[in-house]
Write an enzyme that holds these catalytic residues in place. Structure first.
Site, PDB file in Angstrom:
ATOM      1  N   GLY A  31     -16.918  22.917 -29.477  1.00 28.33           N
ATOM      2  CA  GLY A  31     -15.511  22.744 -29.814  1.00 28.33           C
ATOM      3  C   GLY A  31     -15.314  21.588 -30.762  1.00 28.33           C
ATOM      4  O   GLY A  31     -16.202  20.743 -30.932  1.00 28.33           O
TER       5      GLY A  31
ATOM      6  N   GLN B  22     -10.951  14.766 -34.913  1.00 24.85           N
ATOM      7  CA  GLN B  22     -12.386  14.491 -35.069  1.00 24.85           C
ATOM      8  C   GLN B  22     -12.844  14.653 -36.513  1.00 24.85           C
ATOM      9  O   GLN B  22     -13.910  14.163 -36.883  1.00 24.85           O
ATOM     10  CB  GLN B  22     -13.210  15.444 -34.189  1.00 24.85           C
ATOM     11  CG  GLN B  22     -13.129  15.128 -32.706  1.00 24.85           C
ATOM     12  CD  GLN B  22     -14.028  16.055 -31.925  1.00 24.85           C
ATOM     13  OE1 GLN B  22     -13.683  17.205 -31.686  1.00 24.85           O
ATOM     14  NE2 GLN B  22     -15.193  15.581 -31.537  1.00 24.85           N
TER      15      GLN B  22
ATOM     16  N   CYS C 170     -19.933  15.107 -26.537  1.00 20.74           N
ATOM     17  CA  CYS C 170     -18.856  15.193 -27.527  1.00 20.74           C
ATOM     18  C   CYS C 170     -19.461  14.960 -28.907  1.00 20.74           C
ATOM     19  O   CYS C 170     -20.306  14.079 -29.067  1.00 20.74           O
ATOM     20  CB  CYS C 170     -17.821  14.121 -27.212  1.00 20.74           C
ATOM     21  SG  CYS C 170     -16.483  14.018 -28.403  1.00 20.74           S
ATOM     22  N   LEU C 171     -19.021  15.725 -29.900  1.00 22.35           N
ATOM     23  CA  LEU C 171     -19.554  15.563 -31.256  1.00 22.35           C
ATOM     24  C   LEU C 171     -19.211  14.181 -31.824  1.00 22.35           C
ATOM     25  O   LEU C 171     -19.867  13.725 -32.756  1.00 22.35           O
ATOM     26  CB  LEU C 171     -19.018  16.663 -32.180  1.00 22.35           C
ATOM     27  CG  LEU C 171     -19.549  18.075 -31.912  1.00 22.35           C
ATOM     28  CD1 LEU C 171     -18.848  19.090 -32.814  1.00 22.35           C
ATOM     29  CD2 LEU C 171     -21.060  18.163 -32.112  1.00 22.35           C
TER      30      LEU C 171
ATOM     31  N   HIS D 230     -11.345  19.603 -22.860  1.00 22.22           N
ATOM     32  CA  HIS D 230     -11.915  18.552 -23.712  1.00 22.22           C
ATOM     33  C   HIS D 230     -11.171  18.498 -25.059  1.00 22.22           C
ATOM     34  O   HIS D 230     -10.813  17.421 -25.530  1.00 22.22           O
ATOM     35  CB  HIS D 230     -13.414  18.843 -23.900  1.00 22.22           C
ATOM     36  CG  HIS D 230     -14.157  17.820 -24.690  1.00 22.22           C
ATOM     37  ND1 HIS D 230     -15.087  16.969 -24.128  1.00 22.22           N
ATOM     38  CD2 HIS D 230     -14.122  17.501 -26.013  1.00 22.22           C
ATOM     39  CE1 HIS D 230     -15.579  16.172 -25.074  1.00 22.22           C
ATOM     40  NE2 HIS D 230     -15.013  16.489 -26.223  1.00 22.22           N
ATOM     41  N   GLU D 231     -10.943  19.663 -25.662  1.00 30.08           N
ATOM     42  CA  GLU D 231     -10.286  19.689 -26.986  1.00 30.08           C
ATOM     43  C   GLU D 231      -8.815  19.290 -26.885  1.00 30.08           C
ATOM     44  O   GLU D 231      -8.304  18.582 -27.745  1.00 30.08           O
ATOM     45  CB  GLU D 231     -10.419  21.064 -27.647  1.00 30.08           C
ATOM     46  CG  GLU D 231     -11.845  21.525 -27.931  1.00 30.08           C
ATOM     47  CD  GLU D 231     -12.763  20.432 -28.441  1.00 30.08           C
ATOM     48  OE1 GLU D 231     -12.327  19.566 -29.222  1.00 30.08           O
ATOM     49  OE2 GLU D 231     -13.941  20.424 -28.040  1.00 30.08           O
TER      50      GLU D 231
ATOM     51  N   HIS E 165      -8.599  15.625 -26.821  1.00 35.18           N
ATOM     52  CA  HIS E 165      -8.743  15.062 -28.167  1.00 35.18           C
ATOM     53  C   HIS E 165      -7.404  15.057 -28.895  1.00 35.18           C
ATOM     54  O   HIS E 165      -7.026  14.075 -29.524  1.00 35.18           O
ATOM     55  CB  HIS E 165      -9.722  15.902 -29.003  1.00 35.18           C
ATOM     56  CG  HIS E 165     -11.151  15.472 -28.900  1.00 35.18           C
ATOM     57  ND1 HIS E 165     -11.571  14.202 -29.183  1.00 35.18           N
ATOM     58  CD2 HIS E 165     -12.273  16.173 -28.567  1.00 35.18           C
ATOM     59  CE1 HIS E 165     -12.894  14.121 -29.023  1.00 35.18           C
ATOM     60  NE2 HIS E 165     -13.344  15.307 -28.641  1.00 35.18           N
TER      61      HIS E 165
HETATM   62 ZN    ZN Z   1     -15.234  15.878 -28.164  1.00 35.22          ZN
END
Ligand code: ZN
Length: 170
Positions: A46, A51, A92-93, A134-135, A138
């Site tokens: 995701g 981000q 997480c990215l 999670h998204e 964000h």
């Molecule tokens: Zn993340």
């Protein structure tokens, strides 16, 4: 649209809340396309707009071949209801190289717009439910370590900082 890249913690944009999309225009279409590409390239599940340095309420979820035939583009997503709790490892990215157990809801009921501005409903469980939570976090400037106890958060951030230091700098 300019080249977008993933912003990593502690970049301040990750703490900013995104703004609701009022209509689907080329900016939103291009942004979601780019985000799908970046997510795929990074082998993530995701990605949320802040981000990649944008502040629109847009997130994408994909790379879940057993669950999704096509990636999801979530515009103005909201979670309306949820059930039960579960604890699973999560990364997480924007925090490359670290992951930890995070407590989340097992099942979520969410609504969002698709790119045709149609209101969609989704009932998700397991990893998809986790990705949605999670998204959405964000999009509200919340990061996964925020869900941890003080001590676990300190340990995770310490690990993250050490890891970053090991990388060569030029
Ligand atoms: Zn993340």
């Amino acid at each position: 649209m300019e080249n977008l890249k993933i912003h990593c913690f502690p970049d301040k944009i990750l703490r900013q809340k995104t703004e609701k999309v009022t209509r689907i225009d080329n900016t939103v279409r291009e942004l979601s396309e780019k985000m799908l590409e970046i997510m795929k390239e990074a082998s993530g599940i995701g990605l949320a707009s802040n981000q990649v340095g944008k502040l629109l309420r847009v997130a994408v979820i994909g790379n879940l071949p057993d669950i999704l035939d096509e990636p999801l583009i979530l515009i103005n997503p909201e979670i309306n209801d949820f059930e039960d709790w579960t604890t699973q490892d999560e990364g997480c990215l924007s925090f490359p190289g670290v992951s930890t157990a995070v407590r989340r809801r097992v099942k979520v009921y969410a609504t969002f717009w698709n790119l045709k501005e149609e209101e969609m409903k989704i009932e998700a469980r397991g990893i998809l439910a986790r990705a949605i939570q999670h998204e959405l976090d964000h999009l509200d400037g919340i990061l996964f370590p925020d869900h941890l106890s003080f001590l676990s958060r300190q340990l995770l951030l310490q690990k993250y900082r050490r890891r970053k230091k090991k990388a060569p700098s030029f």
